[in-house]
Write an enzyme that holds these catalytic residues in place. Structure first.
Site, PDB file in Angstrom:
ATOM      1  N   ASP A  59      39.085  41.031  18.528  1.00 20.11           N
ATOM      2  CA  ASP A  59      39.203  41.914  19.377  1.00 20.11           C
ATOM      3  C   ASP A  59      37.926  42.202  20.076  1.00 20.11           C
ATOM      4  O   ASP A  59      36.780  42.322  19.528  1.00 20.11           O
ATOM      5  CB  ASP A  59      39.509  43.457  18.533  1.00 20.11           C
ATOM      6  CG  ASP A  59      39.956  44.695  19.602  1.00 20.11           C
ATOM      7  OD1 ASP A  59      39.284  44.508  20.614  1.00 20.11           O
ATOM      8  OD2 ASP A  59      40.502  45.418  19.181  1.00 20.11           O
ATOM      9  N   ASN A  86      37.062  38.476  29.919  1.00 19.95           N
ATOM     10  CA  ASN A  86      38.192  38.604  30.545  1.00 19.95           C
ATOM     11  C   ASN A  86      38.936  39.899  30.030  1.00 19.95           C
ATOM     12  O   ASN A  86      39.454  40.785  30.792  1.00 19.95           O
ATOM     13  CB  ASN A  86      39.321  37.612  30.690  1.00 19.95           C
ATOM     14  CG  ASN A  86      40.887  37.975  31.183  1.00 19.95           C
ATOM     15  OD1 ASN A  86      41.001  38.442  32.263  1.00 19.95           O
ATOM     16  ND2 ASN A  86      41.373  38.310  30.329  1.00 19.95           N
ATOM     17  N   TYR A 150      37.184  53.910  33.272  1.00 19.93           N
ATOM     18  CA  TYR A 150      37.509  52.648  33.534  1.00 19.93           C
ATOM     19  C   TYR A 150      36.775  52.095  34.710  1.00 19.93           C
ATOM     20  O   TYR A 150      36.143  50.966  34.542  1.00 19.93           O
ATOM     21  CB  TYR A 150      39.116  52.433  33.809  1.00 19.93           C
ATOM     22  CG  TYR A 150      39.386  51.292  34.258  1.00 19.93           C
ATOM     23  CD1 TYR A 150      39.397  50.080  33.208  1.00 19.93           C
ATOM     24  CD2 TYR A 150      39.681  50.667  35.532  1.00 19.93           C
ATOM     25  CE1 TYR A 150      40.072  48.753  33.610  1.00 19.93           C
ATOM     26  CE2 TYR A 150      40.008  49.332  35.900  1.00 19.93           C
ATOM     27  CZ  TYR A 150      40.048  48.409  35.014  1.00 19.93           C
ATOM     28  OH  TYR A 150      40.352  47.140  35.211  1.00 19.93           O
ATOM     29  N   ALA A 152      33.800  53.317  35.907  1.00 16.14           N
ATOM     30  CA  ALA A 152      32.417  53.265  35.532  1.00 16.14           C
ATOM     31  C   ALA A 152      31.942  52.034  34.531  1.00 16.14           C
ATOM     32  O   ALA A 152      30.845  51.379  34.647  1.00 16.14           O
ATOM     33  CB  ALA A 152      31.873  54.539  34.938  1.00 16.14           C
ATOM     34  N   LYS A 154      33.628  49.230  34.479  1.00 19.23           N
ATOM     35  CA  LYS A 154      33.582  47.900  35.254  1.00 19.23           C
ATOM     36  C   LYS A 154      32.376  47.799  36.160  1.00 19.23           C
ATOM     37  O   LYS A 154      31.717  46.813  36.432  1.00 19.23           O
ATOM     38  CB  LYS A 154      34.732  47.763  36.253  1.00 19.23           C
ATOM     39  CG  LYS A 154      36.063  47.453  35.182  1.00 19.23           C
ATOM     40  CD  LYS A 154      36.007  46.328  34.407  1.00 19.23           C
ATOM     41  CE  LYS A 154      37.293  45.789  33.858  1.00 19.23           C
ATOM     42  NZ  LYS A 154      37.363  44.612  32.945  1.00 19.23           N
TER      43      LYS A 154
HETATM   44  N1  LIG Z   1      45.883  43.382  36.294  1.00 18.96           N
HETATM   45  C1  LIG Z   1      45.432  44.022  37.142  1.00 18.96           C
HETATM   46  O1  LIG Z   1      45.906  44.652  38.254  1.00 18.96           O
HETATM   47  C2  LIG Z   1      43.724  44.358  37.051  1.00 18.96           C
HETATM   48  C3  LIG Z   1      42.919  44.487  37.996  1.00 18.96           C
HETATM   49  C4  LIG Z   1      41.664  44.610  38.143  1.00 18.96           C
HETATM   50  C5  LIG Z   1      41.024  44.040  36.951  1.00 18.96           C
HETATM   51  N2  LIG Z   1      41.817  43.605  35.875  1.00 18.96           N
HETATM   52  C6  LIG Z   1      41.052  43.019  34.712  1.00 18.96           C
HETATM   53  O2  LIG Z   1      41.434  41.730  34.538  1.00 18.96           O
HETATM   54  C7  LIG Z   1      41.232  41.591  33.110  1.00 18.96           C
HETATM   55  C8  LIG Z   1      42.494  40.753  32.627  1.00 18.96           C
HETATM   56  O3  LIG Z   1      43.681  41.735  32.776  1.00 18.96           O
HETATM   57  P1  LIG Z   1      45.132  41.242  32.839  1.00 18.96           P
HETATM   58  O4  LIG Z   1      45.988  42.394  33.635  1.00 18.96           O
HETATM   59  O5  LIG Z   1      45.507  39.754  33.006  1.00 18.96           O
HETATM   60  O6  LIG Z   1      45.588  41.685  31.356  1.00 18.96           O
HETATM   61  P2  LIG Z   1      46.706  41.827  30.277  1.00 18.96           P
HETATM   62  O7  LIG Z   1      47.789  40.985  30.948  1.00 18.96           O
HETATM   63  O8  LIG Z   1      47.141  43.225  30.180  1.00 18.96           O
HETATM   64  O9  LIG Z   1      46.212  41.382  28.857  1.00 18.96           O
HETATM   65  C9  LIG Z   1      45.793  40.030  28.941  1.00 18.96           C
HETATM   66  C10 LIG Z   1      45.684  39.650  27.559  1.00 18.96           C
HETATM   67  O10 LIG Z   1      44.325  40.743  26.825  1.00 18.96           O
HETATM   68  C11 LIG Z   1      44.536  40.919  25.447  1.00 18.96           C
HETATM   69  N3  LIG Z   1      43.904  41.727  24.851  1.00 18.96           N
HETATM   70  C12 LIG Z   1      43.827  43.135  25.307  1.00 18.96           C
HETATM   71  N4  LIG Z   1      43.013  43.714  24.771  1.00 18.96           N
HETATM   72  C13 LIG Z   1      42.113  43.022  24.177  1.00 18.96           C
HETATM   73  C14 LIG Z   1      41.090  43.112  23.353  1.00 18.96           C
HETATM   74  N5  LIG Z   1      40.405  44.235  23.130  1.00 18.96           N
HETATM   75  N6  LIG Z   1      40.513  41.981  23.003  1.00 18.96           N
HETATM   76  C15 LIG Z   1      41.131  40.735  22.915  1.00 18.96           C
HETATM   77  N7  LIG Z   1      42.425  40.623  23.668  1.00 18.96           N
HETATM   78  C16 LIG Z   1      42.571  41.479  24.275  1.00 18.96           C
HETATM   79  C17 LIG Z   1      46.268  41.009  25.313  1.00 18.96           C
HETATM   80  O11 LIG Z   1      46.634  40.443  24.101  1.00 18.96           O
HETATM   81  P3  LIG Z   1      46.721  41.428  22.765  1.00 18.96           P
HETATM   82  O12 LIG Z   1      47.351  42.733  23.238  1.00 18.96           O
HETATM   83  O13 LIG Z   1      47.381  40.647  21.836  1.00 18.96           O
HETATM   84  O14 LIG Z   1      45.319  41.723  22.394  1.00 18.96           O
HETATM   85  C18 LIG Z   1      46.706  40.003  26.537  1.00 18.96           C
HETATM   86  O15 LIG Z   1      47.235  38.906  25.876  1.00 18.96           O
HETATM   87  C19 LIG Z   1      40.843  42.938  32.569  1.00 18.96           C
HETATM   88  O16 LIG Z   1      39.526  42.904  32.226  1.00 18.96           O
HETATM   89  C20 LIG Z   1      41.286  43.924  33.635  1.00 18.96           C
HETATM   90  O17 LIG Z   1      40.365  45.091  33.418  1.00 18.96           O
HETATM   91  C21 LIG Z   1      43.304  43.398  35.759  1.00 18.96           C
END
Ligand SMILES: NC(=O)c1ccc[n+]([C@@H]2O[C@H](COP(=O)([O-])OP(=O)(O)OC[C@H]3O[C@@H](n4cnc5c(N)ncnc54)[C@H](OP(=O)(O)O)[C@@H]3O)[C@@H](O)[C@H]2O)c1
Length: 250
Positions: A59, A86, A150, A152, A154
């Site tokens: 985690d 990530n 969130y 802040a 980032k």
């Molecule tokens: N999607 C968007 O629209 C968006 C926009 C801007 C920025 N972002 C950023 O992009 C990054 C990835 O986002 P995503 O949308 O691709 O994520 P996601 O699909 O929601 O999750 C990706 C993976 O992260 C794992 N995860 C979640 N919390 C975790 C933790 N505390 N430690 C380890 N693993 C963890 C989850 O598995 P488990 O649940 O099994 O842990 C999941 O497999 C994040 O930093 C997010 O803030 C996303």
């Protein structure tokens, strides 16, 4: 993508979404990749029968897991070239509803975890002349009512990126970030806690707002994570690349 051959990459939160797309791109370039997540079954689902892809239940918000994560990658492959911070946490959290546990959980994953992972990775990245890529959000720059924690967190990650770039340049380590716009993943439901209908309403509103007329795909962002980690970006450090369809502009 010849420059990724035999490189060792850690991606936190690599079992789905942007992290998984990045893992697949690094693998396609010949890298060996360790992905983390909190659920064994979700990691097994993507690592089984995938050569050079390993999973570790860890985690990003748990301090002790930083050392465990870096140690595991080095045990497996005896080196480390790239750390991708990530995994992200976030939730709509109006200021009036601020609670210490909810604030702590966001900052633990988005700020403290990446810091501890980067610190653990330094000796190995120094040896390899490696790179760190942090995954930020458009909201680091774009104020949105009800999302201050969130956003802040980032913004903090982006400033960490610039400070680490200066601090680690003498060791030959580059540090950059991507600031992702709205991407088609389960983030709204699984991280932000939206019900499906509410998430669809947000998606629809964002599509209308984004200048390029669509939400991103994980591969849109993954391509820039890999590019910033590769030798193509060998003279780039301390930068935050917006990958957002122009969302930050409106
Ligand atoms: N999607 C968007 O629209 C968006 C926009 C801007 C920025 N972002 C950023 O992009 C990054 C990835 O986002 P995503 O949308 O691709 O994520 P996601 O699909 O929601 O999750 C990706 C993976 O992260 C794992 N995860 C979640 N919390 C975790 C933790 N505390 N430690 C380890 N693993 C963890 C989850 O598995 P488990 O649940 O099994 O842990 C999941 O497999 C994040 O930093 C997010 O803030 C996303």
């Amino acid at each position: 993508m010849e420059s990724m051959k035999d490189k060792v990459v850690i991606i936190t939160g690599g079992g789905a979404g942007i992290g998984l797309a990045a893992a697949r791109s690094f693998l396609a370039g010949g890298a060996r990749v360790l992905i983390t997540g909190r659920r064994q079954a979700a990691l097994d689902a993507v690592t089984t029968a995938a050569p050079n892809l390993a999973g570790l239940v860890a985690d990003a918000g748990v301090p002790a897991d930083a050392k465990r994560t870096v140690s595991y990658a080095v045990e497996l492959w005896n080196r480390l070239d790239v750390l991708v911070n990530n995994a992200g946490a976030g939730a709509p959290l109006p200021l009036v509803e601020s609670e210490i546990d909810r604030l702590r959980s966001i900052y633990a994953v988005n700020v403290v975890g990446p810091t501890l992972l980067a610190a653990e990775a330094i000796p190995h990245l120094s040896t390899s002349g490696g790179a760190i890529v942090n995954v930020s959000s458009t909201l680091a720059q774009k104020p949105v009512s009800g999302f201050s924690a969130y956003a802040a967190s980032k913004a903090a990650l982006e400033q960490l990126t610039r400070c680490w770039a200066l601090e680690l340049a003498p060791r030959g380590i580059r540090v950059n970030a991507v600031a992702a716009g709205p991407v088609e993943t389960a983030f709204l439901e699984e991280r932000m806690g939206y019900a499906h209908e509410a998430a669809e309403a947000v998606r629809s509103a964002e599509r209308k707002q984004i200048p390029l007329g669509r939400r991103g795909e994980p591969a849109d962002v993954a391509a820039w994570i890999v590019a910033l980690a590769s030798s193509t970006a060998g003279w780039i450090t301390g930068q935050v690349v917006g990958v957002d369809g122009g969302y930050v502009l409106v």
